[in-house]
Design a protein around this motif. Sequence first.
Motif, short mmCIF file in Angstrom:
data_model
loop_
_atom_site.label_atom_id
_atom_site.label_comp_id
_atom_site.label_asym_id
_atom_site.label_seq_id
_atom_site.Cartn_x
_atom_site.Cartn_y
_atom_site.Cartn_z
N LEU A 69 -6.64 1.57 -2.97
CA LEU A 69 -5.78 0.52 -2.45
C LEU A 69 -6.58 -0.77 -2.32
CD1 LEU A 69 -4.08 2.59 0.40
CD2 LEU A 69 -3.14 2.08 -1.86
N MET A 125 -1.69 7.01 3.56
CA MET A 125 -2.42 5.77 3.34
C MET A 125 -3.54 5.68 4.36
SD MET A 125 -1.04 1.92 3.99
CE MET A 125 -1.80 1.70 5.58
N TRP A 127 0.81 -1.22 0.00
CA TRP A 127 0.00 0.00 0.00
C TRP A 127 0.84 1.26 0.00
CZ3 TRP A 127 -1.80 -3.33 4.35
CH2 TRP A 127 -2.71 -4.29 3.90
N HIS A 145 0.02 0.42 -8.55
CA HIS A 145 -0.29 -0.38 -7.37
C HIS A 145 -0.85 -1.74 -7.78
CE1 HIS A 145 -1.84 -1.65 -3.54
NE2 HIS A 145 -3.10 -1.45 -3.87
#
Length: 356
Positions: A155, A97, A43, A277
């Motif tokens: 995420l 995050m 992440w 990601h």
Amino acid sequence: MKLNKLALSGLIALGCATAASNAVAQQRINVNIGASHPTTNIWAYAMKEVFQPEVDRLLKEGGGKFEVRWRENYGGTLYKFSETRAAVKDGIVDVGMVGTVWENSAMPLQNVTYFTPFATTNHELLISIFDKLNDTHPALKASWTAQNMVPLSSLITDTYDIYANFPVTNMAALQNKKIHAPGTSANWMRDTGATPVEGALTTYYTNIQTGVTQGALSFASGIGPARVYEVAKYLTRVDVGAMYFGSVAANKSFFDKLPKEVQEAFVKAGKSASVAHGKHVTTSAVKAMETMRAAGLQVSDLPAAERAKWINGLPDIVTPWLQTTGDAGKSVLRAYFDELRARGVKPLRDWDKAAR
């Protein structure tokens, strides 16, 4: 042609004035960026390796009027995994995050995937869906705004399986076992005979090693780097599904004060980070499996009949969530499953029937 001293002096003065003008014109913006996890974690990886350099590139290509000075706070130096929402909301970091999986009380709408397991194992597709929904769905947008945050990049996790210090050959093997299942993922263990225990990738190793728990319901790209397989040597593939975990988000009060060009760079860089990601998780999951197998991890599939028992034996875990979230929850659930089916996915349980 030779320049006389007067002309040369004039050019030097003009050059100095131009340089001074450019120096004054460029505005430096300090940005505190951080995560509760290190940059080796899936992440945080794209934040450091893609989001930051992409913002820098976009601003430079846009004329270099603005320059970001990044103040990095990765690896939990400012806050822990249970504090990610508060850290961004309260401006402890400007960009961070945010693990909504740990924030079901404050941000329940973002946890829709955790109340609808066995929907999809395609984590890259999930990123695309939630990048879209966070940008366009009124209830989700309002939820982020209420928390003083602007989501920039989605995420996710790859699919969840059971990593344990014992083999899971059937559902009966889970009886009286303590299994890490963080936040709302504890719902997936209901009526399985196992006891879900709170935790995170940063705590699994020690807890399993010391006998606090016997395993974890988790994903390869996280278990691998955390080396949990050293104490949980049995992987049983269950394919509970990929999950929307949260977002890289900016503190809204901070974001709203940024120049428009910088805001646009943040948004564009966020989309690039989303793509990176997803690819990084794919690569990480494959590499993790190679590493874990080489280290002696015993891998097996939960038999199809036993898996069906798990899927069909789960109680109606989505209706209580809908009762709490009301019409907003129904709207988010319908939108999520509509997006899944529009992309050719057939969920193994039609959880959205409760919202139709």
